[in-house]
Design a protein around this motif. Structure first.
Motif, PDB file in Angstrom:
ATOM      1  N   THR B  43      35.615  43.690  25.214  1.00 14.14           N
ATOM      2  CA  THR B  43      36.459  44.863  25.007  1.00 14.14           C
ATOM      3  C   THR B  43      35.664  45.985  24.359  1.00 14.14           C
ATOM      4  N   ASP B 162      40.924  46.228  31.118  1.00 20.54           N
ATOM      5  CA  ASP B 162      40.728  45.260  30.031  1.00 20.54           C
ATOM      6  C   ASP B 162      41.782  44.162  30.105  1.00 20.54           C
ATOM      7  N   GLU B 163      41.413  43.050  30.649  1.00 18.50           N
ATOM      8  CA  GLU B 163      42.318  41.910  30.823  1.00 18.50           C
ATOM      9  C   GLU B 163      43.699  42.351  31.288  1.00 18.50           C
TER      10      GLU B 163
END
Ligand SMILES: Nc1ncnc2c1ncn2[C@@H]1O[C@H](COP(=O)(O)OP(=O)(O)OP(=O)(O)O)[C@@H](O)[C@H]1O
Ligand SMILES: [Mg+2]
Lengths: 529, 341
Positions: B43, B162-163
């Motif tokens: 991240t 991000d995910e």
């Protein structure tokens, strides 16, 4: 179910019974004539104008401040936050006293500095100003809490969409905090409309006098039995206004959108070159709105004669502190406040433990009733002895009229909301599996409550006790109307001294209140961290 | 379409280094995944590319232009990127269409053009019927689609994710994964996708960068990554391999007090053996700790000294827990460096 019903009836009777009695006192009066009479209209106008002004001041200061403190890298944020939270713990009357010392047209400190007659704190503008300052936390704190709940990714998503930091703040976080701020402003209006001390201090002796509904009710009560009927009719008007505002505030608060995500973990918006200028501006606002009036109160307490600044003296301090009347009032306040705080905590715990939302709401309702109206309702309800006769034989006589018990009852009824709200927030946090584990270990329900549940409630119950205690120690409105003749509590003593020509001595008591409140803040701070 | 280039990038929070000398080049139009365990700095790396975090040291280029480095720091709003967040980050006070329109509004486009492009973007994620709904009336999968449309509507140079799928349930995750793949095929946008799910990374990417402790251990195509893991960590994180450290003498490998015959020759201090390359029935006897029925196969767990050796085999072996079963390796990868997790 039966027990719940009985409980509901009991709570309802305490919360609304006296209001019913008050209404019945107005039955013989021509309501329409009273409401449309010029004095009433004037008072209504005074209430609406001063409250609207106060709400607007609270909103214009409270919301930007919450954004600056909650979302930017403004220096000294903690100091500012503590200072702007302070007015919520002090009776607004004290701020009013400070402003009398500063901006009395003839002898106020500011007028001595800038020329006689520059500022005049008396009248509608002054009332709105002082109440607005006192109401800032009602907007500031909910807005701040609301900002803290906004998921940081929401602002970052705006940045990634091409927004500058400022634009992201104004376009995302501020709109999300706005419902909370507006709901707070409606509460600020209600707070100002219910206020009695400040409008009395700054309105009654203004030229021309600026009456409000609360001060009109007070003066009607002083007239006697005929006035009481008119006061009852005026109370209904004030009560209707309060209900309207409460509903409005609730509706606005429903717009508080809880964003998904955990909030926090956000980078404050950098203010860049504006950082220190904005800090300086915020500090100046803080100094003028919060610090200056309190300093003025302290100064008043050491002036030899009011408005004279040479030869400062401690004579007010020594005379007030050595006065038997002060000691008597302080003792009575202490006993009543401790009693009220204990009852509020215990009753709040008991009611909240039923885990019924409507019961909490019912018990909390009197808090929204303006103090003047609540006091008047209790006054009329217990003016005569109340008799209960059981089984045709045993008679209970409830003779509360003109005793300190009535004041205790008023304190408890008004502040039961603190106990119920804290306890039920506490219950919501309690982990039920801890209590269940105690039961499975062999504890009876009562034992499990004592050993596993109650320890988890210690913090919220402690907070309820402290807040109720402090509020009752510094209480003014209920006390002034309900104190038995010839007796005093600290609030009524302060009111009497200020109203009847001894502002120096009144300032001493006000200083004691300020110190008490500051001490309580410092004692509670480490626990919250 | 644009390239993204990180050169010797460092980042620390306080005194904790999080990204340690990371270098990476994402080609124009490429789909690159950053794969790694929780806390490895994925991240952080993505947020540095976005401009939401500054880099401490090193250089970051987008489209060949330095956007972060010594004396340069372009704020995120000027980098022309799009980003999809794990928590959706759909603004609750704006409708679906208003959310998607926002990046275009900021560009100062005309109302008609905005409306047309919002419709187009909502079409990509099949959300046109929901245009006027407030986000509170959408499901998690729909919210994430809004976020994707919003991130793509202004045709960003690079899309950062991000995910994006990790808050969704398994079925939705599959579905949205397919949609991201097809969007990418239609639009050809360069994408950087952060995940800790190896299946996601292998299924979607042109190349996968496996991160561990703030550095990239290997960057390769999914197949190469799977077949030729460059480090023991990659072997165990991507292929679920058993990583064993020991000594080699000829073809005999000694580890945790047991000796195994290895196929082939070569020096090694560490070997990685995939569970499917552990052969049962011949070799070194090990005690069977557990037998887990997986449906098409059975997973066996053996005690090897104080570690566990995992094997996967057809569901025919009748070995019972507690028995000793002979175990050998049909294929291993050898590493000269010792394993570290
Ligand atoms: N703002 C911050 N302040 C301090 N430490 C941070 C901050 N953000 C991240 N870290 C730390 O940096 C390390 C890397 O964090 P990062 O969020 O990049 O990990 P990640 O690979 O995305 O992990 P995950 O899969 O759990 O999301 C972690 O140890 C984390 O605790
Ligand atoms: Mg992460």
């Amino acid at each position: 179910m039966k027990r719940s019903l009985a409980l509901a009836l009991a709570v309802g009777a305490v919360a609304f019974g006296p209001l019913g009695v008050l209404l019945s006192r107005g039955l013989g009066v021509d309501w329409l004539a009273t409401w449309t009479s010029p004095p009433t209209l004037l008072a209504l106008r005074g209430t609406v104008v001063t409250s609207l002004g106060a709400a607007m001041l609270a909103l214009t200061v409270g919301l930007p401040l919450a954004v600056l403190i909650g979302r930017t890298d403004l220096p000294l944020r903690r100091t500012l936050q503590a200072a702007f939270t302070l007015p919520s713990a002090l009776p607004p009357f004290i701020l009013g006293m400070g402003w009398v010392g500063l901006a009395n047209p003839k002898a106020g400190l500011l007028n001595l500095l800038f020329g006689v007659g520059t500022f005049d704190i008396y009248g509608a503008g002054g009332i709105a100003f002082v109440l607005g300052c006192a109401a800032i936390p009602l907007v500031f704190l909910p807005a701040l809490a609301s900002l803290a709940r906004v998921d940081g990714a929401l602002e970052e998503a705006a940045r990634m969409s091409g927004a500058t930091p400022l634009r992201a703040l104004l376009g995302v976080s501020v709109p999300l905090a706005l419902p909370a701020a507006l709901s707070g402003a409606a509460l600020a209006f209600l707070f100002a409309a219910s206020a009695f001390g400040v409008p009395y201090l700054l309105g009654v002796t203004a030229t021309p006098p600026t009456p409000t509904l609360t001060t009109r009710i007070y003066s009607e009560v002083l007239v006697g039995s005929e006035g009481l009927a008119r006061a009852s009719v005026l109370s209904v008007e004030l009560l209707a206004l309060a209900a309207l505002l409460l509903v409005g505030s609730r509706a606005l608060a429903r717009g508080v959108l809880l964003s998904q995500g955990k909030g926090g973990a956000r980078r404050p918006v950098p203010l860049g070159a504006a950082r220190w200028p904005l800090a300086l501006a915020s500090l100046s606002v803080m100094f003028v709105l919060v610090v200056l009036p309190l300093l003025a109160v302290a100064l008043t307490s050491v002036q030899p004669v009011w408005g004279q600044f040479s030869g400062l003296t401690v004579k007010h301090w020594s005379s007030v502190l050595s006065n038997a009347r002060t000691l008597d009032a302080a003792t009575r306040s202490l006993v009543l406040s401790l009693g009220a705080a204990s009852l509020v905590t215990v009753l709040g715990l008991g009611l909240a433990s039923r885990r019924r939302g409507w019961l909490d709401t019912l018990a909390g309702a009197p808090y929204a009733v303006p103090g003047t109206v609540l006091a008047l309702a209790l006054l009329t309800s217990f003016a005569r002895d109340v008799r209960f006769i059981a089984f045709d034989r045993v008679a209970f006589v409830l003779a509360l009229g003109n005793t300190a018990w009535l004041l205790l009852l008023a304190y408890v009824v008004k502040h039961l909301a603190f106990g119920v709200r804290n306890a039920s927030d506490g219950f919501a946090q309690v982990d039920p599996s801890l209590t269940e584990a105690a039961r499975l270990s062999g504890a009876s329900p009562a034992r499990a409550f004592l050993d596993a549940t109650l320890p988890q409630l210690r913090a919220p119950l402690g907070a309820a006790f402290v807040v109720t205690f402090l509020t009752c120690m510094t209480e003014l409105t209920l006390s002034v109307l309900l104190i038995p003749t010839g007796r005093d509590v600290l609030g009524t003593l302060l009111f009497d001294l200020q109203s009847y020509a001894d502002p120096g001595s009144a300032a001493v008591i006000a200083c004691a209140f300020i110190v008490l409140v500051l001490l309580a803040q410092f004692v509670r701070r480490p626990k919250e961290a | 379409m644009a390239t993204v280039e990180l050169e010797q990038v460092f980042k620390q929070y306080g005194s904790t280094p999080v990204v340690k000398g990371l270098s990476l080049k994402v080609e124009a139009g490429e789909f690159l995944s950053l794969l790694g365990p929780s806390g490895c700095g994925k991240t952080t790396t993505l947020r540095m590319v976005a401009g939401l975090e500054r880099i401490d040291r090193g250089v970051l280029r987008i489209d060949g232009r330095v956007v972060d480095g010594p004396q340069v720091n372009m704020p995120p709003e000027r980098r022309g990127l799009g980003m999809v967040f794990q928590s959706y980050a759909v603004w609750p006070h704006r409708t679906v269409a208003q959310n998607v329109a926002y990046p275009l509004t900021l560009q100062g486009l005309g109302a008609q053009e905005i409306a047309a492009r919002v419709q187009e973007a909502l079409g990509w994620v099949r959300l046109q019927p929901f245009a006027d709904r407030p986000p509170s009336q959408l499901s998690g999968g729909q919210l994430q689609r809004v976020a994707i449309a919003r991130a793509l509507v202004a045709r960003p140079k690079v899309l950062l994710l991000d995910e994006p799928l990790s808050n969704l349930d398994a079925a939705l995750r599959e579905e949205l994964r397919g949609e991201i793949a097809s969007l990418r095929a239609t639009l050809g946008t360069t994408m950087i996708f952060v995940t800790h799910d190896q299946h996601e990374a292998l299924a979607l990417s042109d190349r996968v960068a496996v991160m561990n402790h703030g550095v990239i251990e290997q960057i390769a195509s999914p197949e190469q990554l799977y077949r030729e893991p460059a480090t023991p960590f990659v072997a165990s994180f991507v292929g679920g391999a058993n990583v064993l450290t020991g000594t080699v003498d000829g073809s005999t490998f000694t580890t945790h007090g047991e000796r195994f015959e290895l196929p082939g020759e070569g020096p090694a201090t560490t070997i990685a053996v995939r569970p499917e390359h552990v052969r049962l029935g011949e070799g070194t006897p090990l005690r069977l700790l557990a037998r887990l029925f997986l449906g098409s196969a059975v997973e066996y767990r053996f005690a090897l000294g104080d570690v566990v050796l995992r094997a996967v085999g057809p569901a025919v072996e009748a070995a019972r827990v507690g028995d000793h079963v002979r175990v050998g390796f049909s294929q291993v990868r050898r590493y000269a460096s010792p394993a570290e997790s």
